[in-house]
Design an enzyme around this catalytic site. Structure first.
Site, PDB file in Angstrom:
ATOM      1  N   THR A 185     -20.252   3.886  -4.466  1.00 42.24           N
ATOM      2  CA  THR A 185     -18.882   3.390  -4.420  1.00 42.24           C
ATOM      3  C   THR A 185     -18.678   2.394  -5.542  1.00 42.24           C
ATOM      4  O   THR A 185     -19.634   1.891  -6.139  1.00 42.24           O
ATOM      5  CB  THR A 185     -18.590   2.719  -3.074  1.00 42.24           C
ATOM      6  OG1 THR A 185     -19.463   1.578  -2.921  1.00 42.24           O
ATOM      7  CG2 THR A 185     -18.839   3.683  -1.917  1.00 42.24           C
ATOM      8  N   GLU A 330     -16.839   8.600  -0.219  1.00 43.31           N
ATOM      9  CA  GLU A 330     -17.415   8.962   1.081  1.00 43.31           C
ATOM     10  C   GLU A 330     -16.935  10.313   1.597  1.00 43.31           C
ATOM     11  O   GLU A 330     -17.476  10.820   2.591  1.00 43.31           O
ATOM     12  CB  GLU A 330     -17.074   7.875   2.109  1.00 43.31           C
ATOM     13  CG  GLU A 330     -17.807   6.564   1.888  1.00 43.31           C
ATOM     14  CD  GLU A 330     -17.068   5.577   0.984  1.00 43.31           C
ATOM     15  OE1 GLU A 330     -17.377   4.383   1.033  1.00 43.31           O
ATOM     16  OE2 GLU A 330     -16.162   6.031   0.233  1.00 43.31           O
ATOM     17  N   LYS A 440       1.633  -9.145   4.319  1.00 42.93           N
ATOM     18  CA  LYS A 440       2.203  -9.546   5.604  1.00 42.93           C
ATOM     19  C   LYS A 440       3.093 -10.749   5.387  1.00 42.93           C
ATOM     20  O   LYS A 440       2.632 -11.866   5.161  1.00 42.93           O
ATOM     21  CB  LYS A 440       1.114  -9.855   6.624  1.00 42.93           C
ATOM     22  CG  LYS A 440       1.655  -9.919   8.049  1.00 42.93           C
ATOM     23  CD  LYS A 440       0.549  -9.873   9.082  1.00 42.93           C
ATOM     24  CE  LYS A 440       1.128  -9.655  10.477  1.00 42.93           C
ATOM     25  NZ  LYS A 440       0.068  -9.585  11.511  1.00 42.93           N
ATOM     26  N   TRP A 445       5.075  -6.162   7.745  1.00 39.09           N
ATOM     27  CA  TRP A 445       4.266  -5.563   6.682  1.00 39.09           C
ATOM     28  C   TRP A 445       5.137  -5.044   5.548  1.00 39.09           C
ATOM     29  O   TRP A 445       6.186  -4.441   5.775  1.00 39.09           O
ATOM     30  CB  TRP A 445       3.429  -4.416   7.228  1.00 39.09           C
ATOM     31  CG  TRP A 445       2.358  -4.832   8.186  1.00 39.09           C
ATOM     32  CD1 TRP A 445       2.330  -4.628   9.538  1.00 39.09           C
ATOM     33  CD2 TRP A 445       1.154  -5.532   7.871  1.00 39.09           C
ATOM     34  NE1 TRP A 445       1.189  -5.144  10.079  1.00 39.09           N
ATOM     35  CE2 TRP A 445       0.439  -5.717   9.079  1.00 39.09           C
ATOM     36  CE3 TRP A 445       0.604  -6.034   6.688  1.00 39.09           C
ATOM     37  CZ2 TRP A 445      -0.785  -6.364   9.144  1.00 39.09           C
ATOM     38  CZ3 TRP A 445      -0.616  -6.683   6.753  1.00 39.09           C
ATOM     39  CH2 TRP A 445      -1.295  -6.840   7.965  1.00 39.09           C
TER      40      TRP A 445
END
Length: 543
Positions: A185, A330, A440, A445
């Site tokens: 990653t 992944e 936020k 949101w």
């Protein structure tokens, strides 16, 4: 009772064997590090991959030893891929854009036995060589070069190594669950983590990506993987291309818009794959040169959300279909791909285009869901409105990270992606944001992706990023970081006015900061963490 059918393990070597039997003369066009072009074919790739397998066997490596590559998309790199994995070793592709400390960490964590590198990375390899105690051989992915030999006396040269080897090599019949390749990653938080793919998962992933509702590869295509082979195996395209018998155009290190336009036009590329920052440069270069990109039928956009204005430009100006896709290291990486269903053809063009904004739906082999809490199994409804933590499972999804013995899954066997998303009744998934990038504000949101899609549509803006900045009253507020187009005189007020009637007034960014460049990581993604470190307190300073 079991079925009376043959069993053959799903192996990467079977892909190159299929390509050499049925597509031996299909062209592989490769741009080298010096800008020259090499014309090869699947037949030549297959023969050289066997020569390199003999080289590796002569070194005395055993099954599952790791062989690292630090290289661009080119024919030699492709040959090593099949030689490494086909012979039972593990191909560990390394992102050269990582910091030297990260490179050292992942090479040592993988216990790589050999490091193969393009000569453009000579100085990088020399700078970390002393920190790599497990690497036994260093191979320059080129012909003999006296200057490199002088600077690096123990280096071996790829062309010399395979020249003395036979093209006769019998691929071993491995257990299909054996590891085939290793990718790490990007390591935006903490050390990078290794994802170890198997032969089985890779072949199944290749089947899925070739499907008409996926990348839609065929033997009639000439594909241009601009996404690097060190970025999740170029999204699996070198494997899928061998399976389908596609011709490939490998761009080497020259990923600027002008170079890509030249390759597309000269070699009649039908399908190209890359991240949005690459396509922005391509659009600019095509407009400047007057190219119509006539051969380009499809371009796949992944790695980050595709701005609607970009997809519209490809469609309106170049008659090219943009296919949105989503995945991660992944997930091998393909998780969902946006292709329309038959019923969607009854929609008008604007409605179809709106549907294209989502990342898409899964091919057979994977499943997705959204949950209310991270790593939980409280699934939310598929109504296109509920937003939750995106989770995935399937044949080519990670179970645990390399050298880490704990599972990476929820209690009921799903992988939590770290993305926030919605899923509609037809299974189309739309990313709202990375959970860490959501803003936020006053308990509500705000999606940075939605704000970026609006801003990038402004004709005087080349690149944008939206981050959360700390606010004394609302906790967080959005701040827009923007790179102006050349000769643009756009002001903060004008770009903020551009948001009017496109989004709720309270979601409009509080501030615009114009910069000369926006940092991107090794996979082309904007480094928002870096931007937050620099500008995360800018609204406090304003007070």
């Amino acid at each position: 009772m079991i079925g009376n059918m043959m069993f053959q393990p799903l192996l990467i070597s079977s892909l190159i064997e299929h390509a050499v039997i049925y597509h031996a003369d299909t062209a592989i066009i490769s741009k080298n590090t010096d800008g020259s072009i090499t014309h090869s074919s699947w037949g030549q790739i297959a023969r050289n991959s066997k020569r390199f397998a003999n080289v590796l066997q002569s070194f005395g490596f055993t099954v599952s030893d790791r062989i690292a590559t630090l290289a661009w998309n080119n024919h030699r790199h492709l040959e090593t891929w099949y030689g490494i994995s086909g012979s039972g070793l593990i191909c560990h592709t390394i992102n050269p854009r990582l910091f030297p400390e990260q490179l050292t960490y992942i090479i040592n964590d993988a216990n790589d036995k050999t490091l193969i590198f393009d000569k453009t990375f000579l100085n990088l390899v020399l700078s970390i060589k002393k920190t790599l105690p497990y690497v036994e051989y260093f191979i320059c992915l080129d012909g003999y070069d006296e200057k490199i030999q002088t600077a690096f006396p123990e280096v071996l040269f790829y062309d010399e190594l395979i020249e003395g080897q036979s093209a006769d090599f019998e691929w071993p019949e491995l257990d299909e669950s054996k590891a085939s390749s290793l990718c790490y990653t990007s390591g935006t938080t903490g050390h990078p983590k290794g994802v170890l793919y198997s032969h089985r998962s890779t072949v199944l992933h290749s089947y899925a990506t070739c499907l008409p509702d996926s990348f839609n590869f065929s033997a009639q295509d000439r594909i241009l993987p601009v996404v690097p082979m060190f970025h999740v195996n170029a999204w699996g395209t070198p494997y899928a291309a061998a399976m389908a018998g596609c011709s490939m155009v490998l761009p080497g290190p020259m990923l600027d818009g002008e170079s890509l336009v030249q390759l597309i036009d000269e070699y009649q590329v039908t399908n190209a794959l890359g991240v949005p920052t690459i396509w922005q440069g391509l659009l600019t270069a095509a407009r400047n040169s007057g190219s119509q990109l006539k051969s380009l039928q499809r371009n796949v956009v992944g790695g980050a959300a595709c701005p609607p204005s970009m997809a519209q430009a490809f469609k309106d100006e170049f008659q090219c279909e943009t296919i949105h896709a989503w995945g991660m290291t992944e997930t091998s990486p393909v998780g969902v791909i946006n292709q329309l269903k038959a019923k969607h053809l009854e929609l008008d063009e604007s409605e179809q285009f709106q549907l294209r904004f989502s990342q898409g739906r899964p091919p057979f082999g994977v499943n997705i869901r959204i949950c209310g809490q991270e790593n939980s199994n409280d699934e939310l409804p598929r109504n296109g409105h509920a937003t939750g933590h995106l989770q995935i499972k399937g044949h080519w999804i990670v179970e645990s990270y390399f050298n880490q013995f704990s599972h990476a899954l929820t209690e009921d066997g799903w992988f939590d992606t770290g993305d926030m998303a919605t899923i509609n009744q037809d299974g189309y998934m739309a990313i709202s944001d990375r959970s860490k990038d959501l803003i936020k504000s006053g308990g509500e949101w705000i999606s940075s992706v939605e704000l970026e899609n609006i801003a990038i549509a402004h004709p005087e803006v080349d690149m944008v990023a939206v981050i959360a900045a700390v606010h004394p009253k609302w906790d967080e507020r959005p701040v827009l970081i923007a790179k102006k187009s050349a000769s643009s005189q756009i002001t903060e007020d004008k770009i903020l006015a551009f948001f009017t009637d496109k989004i709720a007034k309270w979601q409009i960014p509080d501030k615009v900061i114009f910069v000369d460049s926006i940092p991107v990581g090794g996979t082309g993604k904007v480094l928002k963490k870096d931007l937050r470190e620099v500008y995360g307190s800018v609204l406090l300073a304003k007070e």
